[in-house]
Structures are given as structure tokens and as C-alpha cells.
Scaffold this active site. Structure first.
Site, PDB file in Angstrom:
ATOM      1  N   HIS A 391       3.324   2.578   0.658  1.00  0.00           N
ATOM      2  CA  HIS A 391       3.669   1.685  -0.447  1.00  0.00           C
ATOM      3  C   HIS A 391       2.894   0.381  -0.402  1.00  0.00           C
ATOM      4  CE1 HIS A 391       5.906   0.181  -3.791  1.00  0.00           C
ATOM      5  NE2 HIS A 391       6.849   1.091  -3.706  1.00  0.00           N
ATOM      6  N   ASP A 395       1.655   2.021  -5.593  1.00  0.00           N
ATOM      7  CA  ASP A 395       2.985   1.802  -6.154  1.00  0.00           C
ATOM      8  C   ASP A 395       3.583   3.134  -6.566  1.00  0.00           C
ATOM      9  OD1 ASP A 395       1.882  -1.189  -7.810  1.00  0.00           O
ATOM     10  OD2 ASP A 395       2.869  -0.899  -5.867  1.00  0.00           O
TER      11      ASP A 395
END
Lengths: 420, 389
Positions: A391, A395
């Protein structure tokens, strides 16, 4: 332990002096604390094999200069390692007592490997008996659930001391264990200890590094494999005859991933320090299971390869891996990984990222399942795919989009031809 | 009639007992000849370039160790020294599989165990040793190897470094290297053959003992030659100047060279203690990794095969098997038991020198004459085969 003073006060003959009472209380407290040494377990320090010279990855532990129970001063030699004409002296970082030696003479050792356990500080004879007493009530509790079947326990797990239980808790636990009537045990109580081999240790280290460094999470999707299965059935004979290569699903997944990576470059990137490195090429790490463990050889420039070329390259690397002939240059690098858990029958799972890559695609088993299509229930071969991504780089939107693109390419292979 | 081992020991030829003490005396002689009175000023460890005038190998190794542990951590340091004839083995080597003890004994040449790793080398006055000390973080043994290589090349010799970081001319080795790393410092030291007696080198480094399986580090043997074969100017003084010049260039050292004499050095307690330690049995022999020595002999009464297991220079156990023996079934069992009692815990190579060992006391057992003869034969044979002199 009432002092004479307190008795005198109680009998009405002395003056109540709070200071003396405080002193007495302090004495009582310290006397209680001095009876057990649970804190010593926390102070034990494991000393590792130091870095040896440039590019030296292992050495032989030639001799222990100190034995268990010996005291050492800071910077005093504890062991001697020899490698390639270099004598490396392993010294103690602090003064203390040697508690445990974790390797034998003539063993091969590598930098960073645990070598010995040191208890820092001044030595007193009373400190050794209480810790083993406390370990034993905790240890049988851990052993009991495992005792049903004999298990191979890695040496590393055994050498970690069980968490120190404060004396108050361990006492009622002991009584609880003794009150229920012991049931007769019928199974074997045997354990086998197998030392973890170098490869397993390395794999374990890298996996943990990955879990610690990356902010990993996984997104799933399902792929209708019917179109792919059709195509494969249609062409595999011809491919085998013309090119001598077995057409599998891996090449399709590789091609689809390469195309999707071109559109979502963040999934092909890495973090180096404070920079993100984007690449124009796709070096695909293909996970191969060998008898010795999992290895991930790399298919370089997969974005420029056609399906046949990818299959050929993967087959060659697989053969090399099973023969144990993979070199460091075959496994280094890699910008994206594809892992196939489906050959073993998994439904779905969360693969672990191969640092410093950004994501890993996991393939699973293909199962016939009823699905809804145009208002009808049809049976289709469905594969669940998982994308574990970092992450920090990707995204949710990018990761999901990537996986959806892969799904679209694979459900309609003609789209791969139309891609730019 | 009753066999007493004490008697045998007195009657045995002087293979074991006396040689070690003679050797120690010789070593002390070397010390005495080159040491002056200890009222000389002690040496200090603040210089960067040292040249030792002593030819005492015990002194030079201890000086090197003292400089290694006491000089400033971040400064590079160079030491050059020469030794009187001696053989030097690596920290983790087995002297019995590396050296020719009968030849060493005959020439009255001592052997020393140094503190760094690597293999066995021969030192004499035609060989110059260099020692480069650097901080551990910036230690690169190939860089230091190249430094010495440039020094050799500056004498007009076309030398190169081989894949083991040793300097060679053509196919022949002229230098051997070894290294040591402790805490924040590391050193690269090595030999340079200038005008060495190569025949002595070959002789001393040819081990005589056979059938020893050892965990000690093995030397890698190579053909050697002297630098003077290629350049008449190659000698101790010119080589030393060349190495000092390259060292100065590489690390930018402009400070003056320090000449270290033995009297200055032995005034330092650490160096004196180091010299003593190098001479002890515990260091010279007791650092030997474990090994197994198998030997066979045909006695008139039977063929015996003995296997000695040793660790740290001490005998762990001795096991014997006999064939073609007319001595009876329990003979070999009894022989084994006697040998275990006699030899376990003794120093391999120096049997019977440990007077405090319980086996030194006489055995008073009712043994038949034949058996005592056999036992004495075996005892003498083991002593002869294993003695290090």
C-alpha cells in the site's frame, strides 16, 4: 517480621515513628523481591556471528575459547572462526557469564547467525536455579497441546525462553495442574528435532522482512477460465509440434500481467530509500517449488516476449531449479512475481510480497462452479486470483484496477492482441 | 616377573621427554641473545610505520599483536620484521599434518603458532614479513595485497596477485598471506621470499606423519621461488623501502618511521606475556583441532592397528585391534584397557611428560611375562610414532 519498635508501640510503650516503619516496609519489600529473579530471563542477550570480511558469506567455527558458565569481560574473545585464511575473533559485547553455546566446533556459521547467549552483569550463583524452575511450569503447558503427535521442532523455537511468568501467577497455575486427575496417555510422546537448513532460514528471514517492511494487503477476484481453456485445447497440440513447448496457463497470465503492468506502472515499481523507481521492463519472478524449498527464478523482459517464448523460458528455469543449478543471477532482480498455488489445490490465499517488489499475483485452483450469466445459471471453470500489494506504492484503486484488467485479458484473450 | 611401567620409561630412548625441554631452552636462548637489559625505554604505539630490528619470532609476533590491539583504531599501521629460521603455522592448524618434526628436531628449528588463520610458512633471514593494520570497516584484503604487489613491481619484477590474494611471479608463489579480525581492527600480514633457503622450506613443510584425519585447516601447497631470482636488487632493505613508500603513498602517511628494538618491546608487559604465551604447550599444541591418527604395526606376536582420537592436543582415547595374534581372546581387551588408562588425557606427541598423570605411577598387576612384553612393545611403538620431539 515485626520489629521491636512496632511491638513496643503496640504495647503502648514506644512512640510511633513513621520513618522507622517505612524502613521496615522497604526491607520487607526488598526481601520479597530478592527471592526470585524473573528479571534475569529478560536480560539474556543473544550474540550473533559478526560480519567477516568483504563478500564472505560463511566460515567455520574453529574453537570455543570460553565455555558455558565462564565469565567474560567486554571485548574478550569467546570463539574463533576461520574462513579463507582469515581468523575472525568473536568477542563479547559486554561483561557477563556465558549461558548457552548455540553452535558446535567445526560447524559452518554465517554472519548474523545466533552464536551464544550471554547474561550481562555481575555474576552470583543464586541467579541460575530460579529461572529454570519458572521455565518448567510454563514449558509443560506449551508442550501438552503438541504432544498428541510427534513433531519436528526447529531448534530456533526451542532456544527462545518462554515468557517469564510472575511468581504469583505461576503458583496458582501449578496447583491447577496438579488437581485434575491425570488421564492415561496412549499416544507416542516422541519429538524430533531437525535443524533448519540454510535455505529455509534464508526464506524465513526474507519473508519476515517482507511482512515487516511492506504495508501488505490482498485483493481478490474471480476469473472465468472457459475461454482460456478453449484456446489452450485448440492450440496446445500445434504448439508442441512446432515449437516443442508445452502450452500452459502461466504464459497467458504472464502476458496479461505484463500488459496490465504497462498500464499500472506503480505495480512494477520499487521503493529505494525515499525514491520510487519505475521501470520500462518487466522481469517476472516465477515461483517454482523445488525439493529444497521455494525459489523464484526470473524471466527477463517478459513484456517483450510472446506466449511461446515465455513458456520456453519458464520450462528452462524450472528444469534448472529442480536440478539445483540456479545461479544468483537467475534469481536476483525481478519486478513482479506470479505464484501458482493452484497446482496443489488451494481455493484462495494471500501470497507474500517478494521484497523489494510492489505486488505479487497468486493463482489458485480451477473449480467448476455455478455462476450467473445473463440471468441464467451456468457451470463455468472459475479460478480465484489474489493480488497482494504494498500500500506504500499502490492505492486500492490501482490494485483493484490492475486485477480487473488481468481478469478482462484472460476472460477474453483476443483483448491481449488489441492491447497497444 | 612383575612388570613396572616406571622402569620402561627410564629405559626408553630419548624421543619424548627431553626434546621439548631442549626446544624450550633453545627458544629461551634466542630470547636471551637478542634481549638487552630491561632498563630501556618502552616502545609506544602512536607511530604509523614500524620496522623491527629483532629476529626473535616470538618477539615479533607479540609486537605485532600488541600494536594490533593498542594502536589508535582509525590509523593505518605498517610493521616490517624478519625472523631467525623457524616455521610458523596458522591458528587452527594441526602441526602433525603440516610439519616434518624429525627434520625440525635435527635442525633445532622451532615452530610457532601465530594468531591469524591460514597455512604453514617457513621464515628465515632471507624472508621479510609485512603486516598492515587497518580499521575493520575499511579493511579490504585485495587492496592491501595490491599495495604490496606495487612494492614488488617497483623493484622491476613482473608480479601479479593470484585468486587466493597471494603474490606470484609466473607460476611460482613468492608470498603467502593471512588475516585476522578482532573488534574494530583487522590486519593482513604475509611473507616475502627474497633470498630464503628453499630447500629448508621444502624439507620442513613436508609432514612425515601418515594416516591422520584432521579438522585442522590444511595448507595449500604451491611451488615457490625467491624474488632475487628475478631482480638482483631484491633484498630486505630495498623491499622494506619499497613497501614503506607504497604505504606512505596509499594512506598519505608522512610521519617518521619507528625502529622497534627488542629491549624497548620487552619492557612492555603485554609483549613479554605474549612471548611467554606463544611458547606454552597450551598455545602451540593445545589449539590443535580434533584429529584421528590410525597406525599399524606387525609385532612378532601379532599385527596391531591403533587409532588415537585427539582434541586440543590431548588424547581422548586409544583403541587397538589385533590380528594373527597367538596371545588369546582376552589379550586385546586387556591391552585396550591398559592403553586407555595409560594414555587418555595425556598430551599427544609428548607422552609421559605429564608427571602428574595417574598413569605415570607404576602398574603392579600380575601380568604374565608375554603380556608385559607385548604391552611394552605397544607402548614403545606408540611413543615412537606420535612423538613430536
Amino acid at each position: 517480621m515485626l520489629s521491636k519498635h512496632i511491638i513496643a508501640v503496640a504495647r503502648g510503650r514506644g512512640v510511633f515513628r513513621p520513618q522507622q516503619l517505612q524502613n521496615a516496609a522497604r526491607l520487607l519489600n526488598s526481601a520479597r523481591v530478592a527471592q526470585f529473579h524473573s528479571t534475569h530471563l529478560l536480560q539474556e542477550e543473544t550474540v550473533k556471528v559478526p560480519q567477516m570480511a568483504d563478500s564472505i558469506s560463511e566460515g567455520t567455527l574453529k574453537s570455543w575459547t570460553k565455555q558455558v558458565g565462564d565469565t567474560v569481560a567486554a571485548d574478550e574473545e569467546v570463539a574463533s572462526i576461520e574462513t579463507d585464511k582469515i581468523d575472525v575473533s568473536v568477542t563479547s559485547p559486554k561483561s557477563g557469564t556465558i549461558v548457552k553455546l548455540l553452535a558446535n566446533e567445526e560447524d559452518t556459521v554465517t554472519p548474523g547467525q545466533d552464536l551464544f547467549v550471554l547474561e550481562p552483569g555481575e555474576v552470583s550463583a543464586s541467579s541460575s536455579p530460579p529461572p529454570p524452575k519458572e521455565e518448567t511450569p510454563a514449558a509443560p503447558k506449551e508442550e501438552a497441546p503438541k504432544s498428541k503427535e510427534p513433531e519436528a521442532q526447529p531448534v530456533k523455537a526451542a532456544s527462545k525462553p518462554p515468557p517469564p511468568a510472575p511468581k504469583k501467577e505461576s503458583a496458582p497455575k501449578e496447583t491447577k495442574e496438579s488437581t485434575p486427575a491425570p488421564k492415561p496417555v496412549t499416544g507416542s510422546r516422541n519429538e524430533t528435532r531437525v535443524k533448519m537448513n540454510r535455505m529455509r532460514l534464508r526464506i524465513a528471514e526474507r519473508l519476515k522482512q517482507s511482512q515487516n517492511a511492506a504495508a501488505s494487503l490482498t485483493t481478490f477476484n474471480e476469473i472465468d477460465m472457459s475461454a482460456l481453456i478453449e484456446m489452450r485445447k485448440k492450440y496446445k497440440g500445434a504448439v508442441l509440434d512446432e515449437h516443442g513447448v508445452k502450452l500452459g496457463f502461466m504464459s497467458f497470465f504472464a502476458r496479461a500481467s505484463a500488459l496490465a503492468l504497462k498500464e499500472i506502472p506503480a505495480a512494477n515499481a520499487s521503493i529505494e530509500g525515499e525514491e520510487i523507481v519505475y521501470r520500462d521492463f518487466v522481469d517476472l519472478s516465477v515461483a517454482v517449488a523445488t525439493p529444497k524449498g521455494l525459489v523464484t527464478p526470473v524471466v527477463r523482459n517478459a513484456e517483450a516476449m510472446g506466449l511461446i517464448e515465455i513458456e520456453r523460458e519458464i520450462a528452462a528455469l524450472g528444469a534448472k531449479a529442480r536440478a539445483g543449478k540456479l545461479g544468483l543471477e537467475d534469481m536476483a532482480g525481478g519486478t513482479f512475481t506470479i505464484s501458482n498455488g493452484g497446482v496443489f489445490g488451494s481455493l484462495y490465499g494471500t501470497p507474500i510480497i517478494n521484497l523489494p517488489q510492489a505486488a505479487v499475483l497468486g493463482m489458485h485452483a480451477i473449480n467448476e462452479r455455478p455462476v450467473a450469466l445473463n440471468g441464467q445459471v451456468v457451470i463455468r471453470p472459475i479460478m480465484v486470483v489474489a493480488l497482494t500489494y504494498d500500500h506504500r506504492l499502490l492505492d486500492g484503486r490501482e490494485a483493484v484496477t490492475f486485477l480487473v484488467k488481468v481478469k478482462q485479458y484472460l476472460e477474453d484473450p483476443a483483448k491481449m492482441l488489441l492491447a497497444a | 616377573m612383575y612388570f613396572c611401567l616406571q622402569a620402561t620409561r627410564r629405559a626408553a630412548p630419548a624421543f619424548g621427554a627431553n626434546i621439548f625441554s631442549r626446544w624450550t631452552q633453545r627458544c629461551q636462548q634466542i630470547r636471551r641473545f637478542s634481549a638487552e637489559t630491561s632498563t630501556a625505554q618502552a616502545i609506544d604505539s602512536d607511530h604509523e610505520i614500524y620496522v623491527s630490528t629483532s629476529i626473535n619470532p616470538y618477539f615479533n609476533l607479540s609486537l605485532e599483536d600488541w600494536l594490533f590491539r593498542h594502536s589508535p583504531e582509525t590509523k593505518p599501521l605498517l610493521l616490517i620484521y624478519r625472523d631467525a629460521p623457524c616455521v610458523v603455522i596458522g591458528r587452527n592448524q594441526n602441526p602433525w599434518t603440516e610439519l616434518n618434526f624429525p627434520a625440525l628436531r635435527a635442525a633445532n628449528t622451532p615452530f610457532l603458532r601465530r594468531r591469524s588463520g591460514g597455512g604453514a610458512v617457513y621464515h628465515d633471514l632471507g624472508n621479510t614479513n609485512f603486516s598492515i593494520h587497518l580499521p575493520r570497516m575499511s579493511f579490504d584484503r585485495h587492496a592491501t595485497g595490491r599495495l604490496v604487489l606495487r612494492a614488488v613491481q617497483s623493484l622491476g619484477i613482473d608480479a601479479h596477485l593470484n585468486d587466493r590474494n597471494d603474490i606470484c611471479v609466473g607460476l611460482e608463489k613468492v608470498s603467502g598471506s593471512a588475516y585476522k579480525i578482532v573488534n574494530k581492527r583487522a590486519y593482513h600480514h604475509g611473507t616475502m621470499l627474497l633470498t630464503t633457503q628453499l630447500s629448508a622450506l621444502g624439507d620442513f613443510l613436508r609432514p612425515q606423519a601418515k594416516n591422520i584425519i584432521t579438522k585442522g585447516v590444511a595448507s595449500v601447497r604451491s611451488p615457490v621461488c625467491n624474488l632475487q631470482k628475478y631482480a638482483a636488487s631484491a633484498m630486505h632493505e630495498t623491499f622494506t623501502s619499497a613497501v614503506v613508500a607504497e604505504f606512505r603513498k596509499e594512506y598519505g602517511i608522512t610521519s617518521e618511521l619507528c625502529t622497534a628494538t627488542e629491549s624497548q618491546g620487552t619492557a612492555v608487559d603485554y609483549i613479554q606475556r605474549g612471548m611467554d604465551e606463544l611458547n606454552t604447550w597450551e598455545w602451540a599444541y593445545g589449539q590443535t583441532p580434533s584429529f584421528t591418527h590410525t597406525m599399524a604395526h606387525a609385532f612378532p606376536w601379532g599385527d596391531v592397528v591403533a587409532q588415537i582420537n585427539s582434541k586440543h592436543g590431548l588424547i581422548l582415547d586409544v583403541s587397538l585391534t589385533a590380528k594373527n595374534t597367538r596371545m588369546g581372546a582376552t589379550f586385546i581387551k586387556d591391552l585396550n584397557r591398559q592403553c586407555q588408562a595409560l594414555y587418555t588425557g595425556q598430551r599427544y606427541g609428548h607422552l609421559r611428560q605429564n608427571e602428574a598423570h595417574p598413569a605415570a605411577t607404576p602398574l603392579t598387576r600380575n601380568l604374565g611375562n608375554e603380556w608385559t612384553e607385548a604391552l611394552r612393545d605397544v607402548d614403545e611403538w606408540l611413543l615412537r610414532t606420535t612423538s613430536a620431539g
